[in-house]
Design a protein around this motif. Sequence first.
Motif, short mmCIF file in Angstrom:
data_model
loop_
_atom_site.label_atom_id
_atom_site.label_comp_id
_atom_site.label_asym_id
_atom_site.label_seq_id
_atom_site.Cartn_x
_atom_site.Cartn_y
_atom_site.Cartn_z
N THR A 50 0.84 -1.18 0.00
CA THR A 50 0.00 0.00 0.00
C THR A 50 0.88 1.25 0.00
N ARG A 51 0.28 2.35 -0.37
CA ARG A 51 1.03 3.62 -0.39
C ARG A 51 1.57 3.97 1.00
N ALA A 52 0.76 3.74 2.04
CA ALA A 52 1.20 4.05 3.40
C ALA A 52 2.42 3.21 3.79
N ALA A 53 2.39 1.93 3.47
CA ALA A 53 3.53 1.06 3.77
C ALA A 53 4.77 1.48 2.99
N ASP A 54 4.57 1.87 1.74
CA ASP A 54 5.70 2.33 0.94
C ASP A 54 6.31 3.60 1.52
N LEU A 55 5.47 4.53 1.95
CA LEU A 55 5.99 5.77 2.54
C LEU A 55 6.68 5.49 3.87
N ASP A 56 6.16 4.55 4.63
CA ASP A 56 6.84 4.13 5.87
C ASP A 56 8.23 3.60 5.55
N GLU A 57 8.33 2.78 4.52
CA GLU A 57 9.62 2.20 4.12
C GLU A 57 10.61 3.29 3.71
N VAL A 58 10.14 4.28 2.97
CA VAL A 58 10.99 5.41 2.57
C VAL A 58 11.49 6.13 3.82
N LEU A 59 10.59 6.48 4.71
CA LEU A 59 10.96 7.23 5.90
C LEU A 59 11.92 6.43 6.79
N VAL A 60 11.64 5.16 7.00
CA VAL A 60 12.52 4.32 7.83
C VAL A 60 13.92 4.26 7.23
N ASN A 61 14.02 4.05 5.93
CA ASN A 61 15.34 3.96 5.30
C ASN A 61 16.09 5.29 5.37
N LEU A 62 15.42 6.40 5.14
CA LEU A 62 16.09 7.69 5.20
C LEU A 62 16.54 8.03 6.62
N LEU A 63 15.68 7.76 7.59
CA LEU A 63 16.06 8.05 8.98
C LEU A 63 17.13 7.11 9.49
N ASP A 64 17.08 5.85 9.07
CA ASP A 64 18.12 4.90 9.45
C ASP A 64 19.47 5.35 8.91
N GLY A 115 10.37 6.19 -7.37
CA GLY A 115 10.18 6.06 -8.82
C GLY A 115 8.86 5.41 -9.18
N GLN A 116 8.41 4.45 -8.38
CA GLN A 116 7.14 3.78 -8.65
C GLN A 116 5.95 4.74 -8.55
N TYR A 117 6.12 5.81 -7.80
CA TYR A 117 5.05 6.79 -7.65
C TYR A 117 5.27 8.01 -8.54
N GLY A 118 6.23 7.93 -9.44
CA GLY A 118 6.47 9.05 -10.35
C GLY A 118 7.12 10.24 -9.67
N GLY A 119 7.81 9.99 -8.56
CA GLY A 119 8.44 11.06 -7.81
C GLY A 119 9.88 11.28 -8.21
N GLY A 120 10.54 12.14 -7.48
CA GLY A 120 11.93 12.45 -7.73
C GLY A 120 12.75 12.29 -6.46
N ALA A 122 13.09 13.83 -1.29
CA ALA A 122 12.16 12.99 -2.05
C ALA A 122 10.90 13.79 -2.30
N THR A 123 10.44 13.82 -3.55
CA THR A 123 9.19 14.48 -3.88
C THR A 123 8.26 13.46 -4.52
N LEU A 124 6.99 13.61 -4.20
CA LEU A 124 5.97 12.68 -4.70
C LEU A 124 4.74 13.46 -5.14
N PRO A 125 4.14 13.02 -6.24
CA PRO A 125 2.83 13.60 -6.56
C PRO A 125 1.81 13.10 -5.54
#
Length: 135
Positions: A1-15, A81-86, A101-104
């Motif tokens: 899900t989008r929420a899980a994907d955003l959690d993964e992004v945040l966890v990786n960046l903060l880690d 990239g899967q969400y068309g972001g940068g 990270a930017t996301l539409p």
Amino acid sequence: TRAADLDEVLVNLLDNAGRWAHAQINIFLASKSNVLALEVADDGPGVSPDQLDHLGTPGLTLDQQSPGKGLGLATVRYIIGQYGGGLAFSISPLGGLEVLATLPRTRPALHSLGATSRHDPLATRRDLLKGAKVH
């Protein structure tokens, strides 16, 4: 899900930031129009400017002293990239690494995920800072 994907992004960046920061991590969240932005910056040793373009490459790890497979930033790049972001890497004003990270707000159709639908994250941040809701 989008929420899980955003959690993964945040966890990786903060880690990543937590592993390298000496004492400070700054997190910037903003939204404007149809764009969401997340920026994480740290005061760690940073990377050399010639390494910035290679960050997020699967298997690349610049940390030779702790275990890791070089997948954290690569995972972030893939999800964004899967969400068309940068995704952009730069030297933080704090001295370490800065990741933007930017996301539409809405996910584009899969056929539109080509280069033309990607955001320029650094230009987007400048735009976001003009009249943005900053959290």
